[in-house]
Design a protein around this motif. Structure first.
Motif, PDB file in Angstrom:
ATOM      1  N   GLY A   1      -8.018   5.325  10.138  1.00 40.46           N
ATOM      2  CA  GLY A   1      -8.133   4.026   9.483  1.00 40.46           C
ATOM      3  C   GLY A   1      -7.309   3.916   8.223  1.00 40.46           C
ATOM      4  O   GLY A   1      -7.036   2.817   7.742  1.00 40.46           O
ATOM      5  N   ASN A   2      -6.908   5.036   7.659  1.00 44.61           N
ATOM      6  CA  ASN A   2      -6.082   4.987   6.461  1.00 44.61           C
ATOM      7  C   ASN A   2      -4.615   4.901   6.888  1.00 44.61           C
ATOM      8  O   ASN A   2      -4.180   5.676   7.739  1.00 44.61           O
ATOM      9  CB  ASN A   2      -6.317   6.258   5.616  1.00 44.61           C
ATOM     10  N   PRO A   3      -3.854   3.942   6.315  1.00 46.75           N
ATOM     11  CA  PRO A   3      -2.440   3.833   6.683  1.00 46.75           C
ATOM     12  C   PRO A   3      -1.658   5.135   6.453  1.00 46.75           C
ATOM     13  O   PRO A   3      -0.560   5.287   6.981  1.00 46.75           O
ATOM     14  CB  PRO A   3      -1.912   2.721   5.759  1.00 46.75           C
ATOM     15  N   ASP A   4      -2.216   6.069   5.684  1.00 45.12           N
ATOM     16  CA  ASP A   4      -1.525   7.354   5.520  1.00 45.12           C
ATOM     17  C   ASP A   4      -1.782   8.290   6.712  1.00 45.12           C
ATOM     18  O   ASP A   4      -1.503   9.483   6.663  1.00 45.12           O
ATOM     19  CB  ASP A   4      -1.911   8.029   4.199  1.00 45.12           C
ATOM     20  N   SER A   5      -2.320   7.725   7.796  1.00 38.83           N
ATOM     21  CA  SER A   5      -2.562   8.449   9.055  1.00 38.83           C
ATOM     22  C   SER A   5      -3.679   9.477   8.994  1.00 38.83           C
ATOM     23  O   SER A   5      -3.722  10.404   9.796  1.00 38.83           O
ATOM     24  CB  SER A   5      -1.280   9.139   9.566  1.00 38.83           C
ATOM     25  N   THR A   6      -4.598   9.298   8.049  1.00 40.10           N
ATOM     26  CA  THR A   6      -5.791  10.145   8.042  1.00 40.10           C
ATOM     27  C   THR A   6      -7.024   9.264   8.274  1.00 40.10           C
ATOM     28  O   THR A   6      -6.951   8.034   8.190  1.00 40.10           O
ATOM     29  CB  THR A   6      -5.981  10.882   6.702  1.00 40.10           C
TER      30      THR A   6
ATOM     31  N   LEU B   1      -7.718  -0.713   1.640  1.00 36.07           N
ATOM     32  CA  LEU B   1      -6.607  -0.186   2.440  1.00 36.07           C
ATOM     33  C   LEU B   1      -5.891  -1.312   3.175  1.00 36.07           C
ATOM     34  O   LEU B   1      -4.767  -1.139   3.640  1.00 36.07           O
ATOM     35  CB  LEU B   1      -7.129   0.870   3.418  1.00 36.07           C
ATOM     36  N   TYR B   2      -6.577  -2.453   3.304  1.00 37.90           N
ATOM     37  CA  TYR B   2      -5.999  -3.640   3.940  1.00 37.90           C
ATOM     38  C   TYR B   2      -6.398  -4.837   3.089  1.00 37.90           C
ATOM     39  O   TYR B   2      -7.465  -4.820   2.470  1.00 37.90           O
ATOM     40  CB  TYR B   2      -6.537  -3.786   5.378  1.00 37.90           C
ATOM     41  N   PRO B   3      -5.544  -5.893   3.042  1.00 35.43           N
ATOM     42  CA  PRO B   3      -5.810  -6.992   2.098  1.00 35.43           C
ATOM     43  C   PRO B   3      -7.184  -7.639   2.303  1.00 35.43           C
ATOM     44  O   PRO B   3      -7.548  -7.973   3.431  1.00 35.43           O
ATOM     45  CB  PRO B   3      -4.703  -8.004   2.390  1.00 35.43           C
ATOM     46  N   LEU B   4      -7.909  -7.815   1.220  1.00 35.53           N
ATOM     47  CA  LEU B   4      -9.250  -8.398   1.313  1.00 35.53           C
ATOM     48  C   LEU B   4      -9.191  -9.870   1.700  1.00 35.53           C
ATOM     49  O   LEU B   4     -10.108 -10.390   2.326  1.00 35.53           O
ATOM     50  CB  LEU B   4     -10.006  -8.218  -0.002  1.00 35.53           C
ATOM     51  N   ASN B   5      -8.086 -10.556   1.330  1.00 38.90           N
ATOM     52  CA  ASN B   5      -8.011 -11.964   1.721  1.00 38.90           C
ATOM     53  C   ASN B   5      -7.682 -12.121   3.208  1.00 38.90           C
ATOM     54  O   ASN B   5      -7.712 -13.222   3.734  1.00 38.90           O
ATOM     55  CB  ASN B   5      -7.025 -12.740   0.834  1.00 38.90           C
ATOM     56  N   HIS B   6      -7.360 -11.020   3.871  1.00 43.52           N
ATOM     57  CA  HIS B   6      -7.229 -11.037   5.336  1.00 43.52           C
ATOM     58  C   HIS B   6      -8.380 -10.281   5.999  1.00 43.52           C
ATOM     59  O   HIS B   6      -8.310  -9.941   7.167  1.00 43.52           O
ATOM     60  CB  HIS B   6      -5.888 -10.444   5.778  1.00 43.52           C
TER      61      HIS B   6
END
Ligand SMILES: [Zn+2]
Length: 571
Positions: A88-93, A408-413
């Protein structure tokens, strides 16, 4: 172009909206039984298997920064991998680092002096104190005690308990909860227009008391514990706060907080007020009025203790199921459940492990079962699903607070957060209980799926306990993201009326935040599985739906969300 713009276009062209709705209905019909099949993979047996592992003595009560954390993070990561979900982390962890600081008060001396007479208070039986400052010791001598009533500053209600009285350097004494203002027309009832009547607002929460104390420049802030208004017995204060306390690492090493935070038992508070020549109950009465003013007690308090602080590298665990629709796959629906619990207390005789089977192995088990069910859907939902198991909820919602501050992902999305904390282990219920009833349109979507299953929604039976402010979804709400929080229903199928209330009350009194929160012989998880399926269906509706869920009129979070979406729209 952002989804917001397309949403706006749609509402301006209603025929388009109808066409889309028909297209969706066709597509959904063609997909047929698949969501049902996926939902059916949520089973009582699987839930029990997860709980058995997470709540086992091996996991040592899952305290942040312990072997229990390593085992828990390892178990969750392994399960997410097995289900084929992505990191779930964009850093692949599968983890998000959450830097915490733990502080432990030792060699605690607390006393007060009325005239020549000194009274010592025992720790943690009569008072529990700590500091969130990163300092080696605390030494507050003869600080003047001032009673500040509920200690609330709420401009929207025209309420200010401090009335510009200078409390700098002083020890302020609070009542827990918000002022229970009687209704002028019916004094047996509370005025719904002030502090939401019997419901607890954020002003009633202990975290608020310490925040306002710091703002007012007080040196120490002590809350008088009362079981009813607090929502839990003294044992919870003792169990949760008398050992290591945690906070997020902050740049000022928390020097902006009051030096001493703490609680005192009701009995000892009464004695203290009596020593000051005051009647506690009378002063408490005077605090429900707008014209209340802080009352100097003429008593001096001293606090002396060593403070052992350590940095703890803790982690949120997060897995992702990528959305299947390129147009909206960069929009997110989050499920949260905290993995942490209270660890172990080596000073206890006998059982020392806080297994936290209900709190919150049951919620994490639900999260895992949801992740597995969503993972089975072909195609995947249109939007991206995130399964976030946060740390340090028991220490003040810290993992969720960290995620909200460093999303980790935009809150407005981020369309919604569905939070699970302490699920129902006592069998099937007709109803599900909504904490924070009337807050958002998520509730309406839930009502649709519940009705289709022959189930109903009941409002929080105990709004006075302020549960909406006591679990991780609150950190999402605070930053604007619509959040839904279910609790077990009370109408148990095939059980006498009153069974549910009795189970819940017994759990609060006997097991909540105690070492006895373990799997019980009478646990039967078919109701937990059904509640999880509702959460699955409502999340799927949001993930595949056309509209962003909204806060309803009167919600304290509505303005924040609208502002955040407007800013996003302007970009
Ligand atoms: Zn808890």
């Amino acid at each position: 172009m952002g989804n917001r713009a397309t949403g706006a276009l749609r509402s301006r062209f209603p025929t388009g909206a109808i066409a889309l709705a028909i297209a969706c209905r066709l597509a959904c019909a063609l997909r047929g039984a698949e969501p049902d099949e996926a939902a059916a993979s949520i089973t009582a047996d699987d839930l029990m298997r997860h709980i058995r592992t997470l709540a086992s003595d091996d996991f040592e009560g899952r305290a942040p920064g312990t072997k229990g954390e390593q085992l828990t993070v390892g178990y969750l990561t392994g399960e997410f991998q097995r289900m084929g979900l992505k990191p779930g982390n964009p850093d692949s962890t599968y983890v998000q680092a959450v830097p915490l600081v733990g502080t432990t008060a030792t060699d605690v001396n607390v006393s007060y002096r009325a005239g020549e007479k000194r009274t010592d208070l025992t720790f943690p039986g009569e008072t529990v104190v700590w500091t969130k400052r990163f300092v080696p010791d605390i030494n507050v001598a003869d600080s003047e005690l001032v009673f500040v009533g509920y200690g609330v500053v709420a401009p929207e209600y025209g309420w200010d308990d401090f009335k510009n009285v200078d409390v700098r350097g002083k020890t302020i004494v609070f009542l827990i909860n918000d002022p229970p203002v009687p209704d002028a027309r019916d004094p047996l009832k509370l005025d719904d227009k002030v502090f939401k009547g019997p419901a607890m607002t954020y002003y009633g929460r202990w975290t608020y008391k310490y925040e306002i104390a710091a703002k007012q420049g007080a040196t120490a802030a002590i809350i008088v514990h009362e079981t009813g208004p607090a929502g839990y017995p003294w044992a919870v204060v003792e169990g949760s706060n008398s050992r290591e306390n945690f906070d997020l690492q902050s740049a000022d090493r928390n020097m902006g907080r009051v030096a001493v935070e703490g609680w005192i038992t009701l009995d000892k508070a009464r004695q203290l007020f009596a020593a000051a020549g005051r009647d506690f109950d009378k002063l408490k009465q005077s605090a429900v009025r707008r014209d209340f003013k802080p009352v100097p007690l003429g008593v001096k308090a001293s606090f002396r203790f060593r403070n052992i602080s350590r940095e703890v590298a803790s982690q949120n665990v997060i897995a992702k199921l990528e959305g299947s629709d390129p147009k909206v796959k960069n929009e997110f629906v989050i499920y949260t459940a905290h993995w942490d619990h209270l660890g172990r207390n080596t000073s206890l005789a006998g059982d020392q492990i806080f297994n936290g089977a209900r709190d919150n192995a049951s919620g994490v088990a639900t999260l895992l079962e949801l992740a597995e069910a969503f993972g089975k859907l072909k195609p995947a939902p249109r939007r991206t699903l995130l399964f976030l198991s946060v740390t340090a909820e028991e220490k003040g919602l810290l993992g969720a607070k960290h995620y909200a501050a460093h999303p980790l992902y935009p809150l407005n999305h981020t369309l919604a957060d569905f939070n699970m904390d302490s699920a129902n282990p006592w069998g099937r219920t007709r109803d599900v209980n909504i904490i924070g009833f009337g807050q958002s349109t998520l509730e309406d979507l839930l009502r649709e799926v519940a009705t289709a299953r022959g189930r109903t929604l009941t409002p929080d039976a105990e709004p006075e306990k302020g549960r909406y402010y006591r679990s991780d979804h609150f950190e999402f709400a605070k930053v604007g993201v619509p959040a839904l929080y279910l609790q077990p229903g009370v109408q148990f199928i095939g059980k006498p009326a009153g069974f549910g209330r009795q189970k819940i009350d017994a759990d609060t009194a006997n097991d909540y935040h105690k070492v006895t929160d373990e799997i019980k012989p009478d646990w039967e998880l078919s109701g937990m599985a059904e509640d999880a399926r509702l959460l699955f269906e409502v999340g799927l509706k949001v993930a595949n739906g056309e509209d962003y869920p909204k806060w309803k009129a009167g919600s304290e979070f509505k303005a924040r969300r609208e502002e955040m979406l407007k800013r996003a729209g302007e970009k």
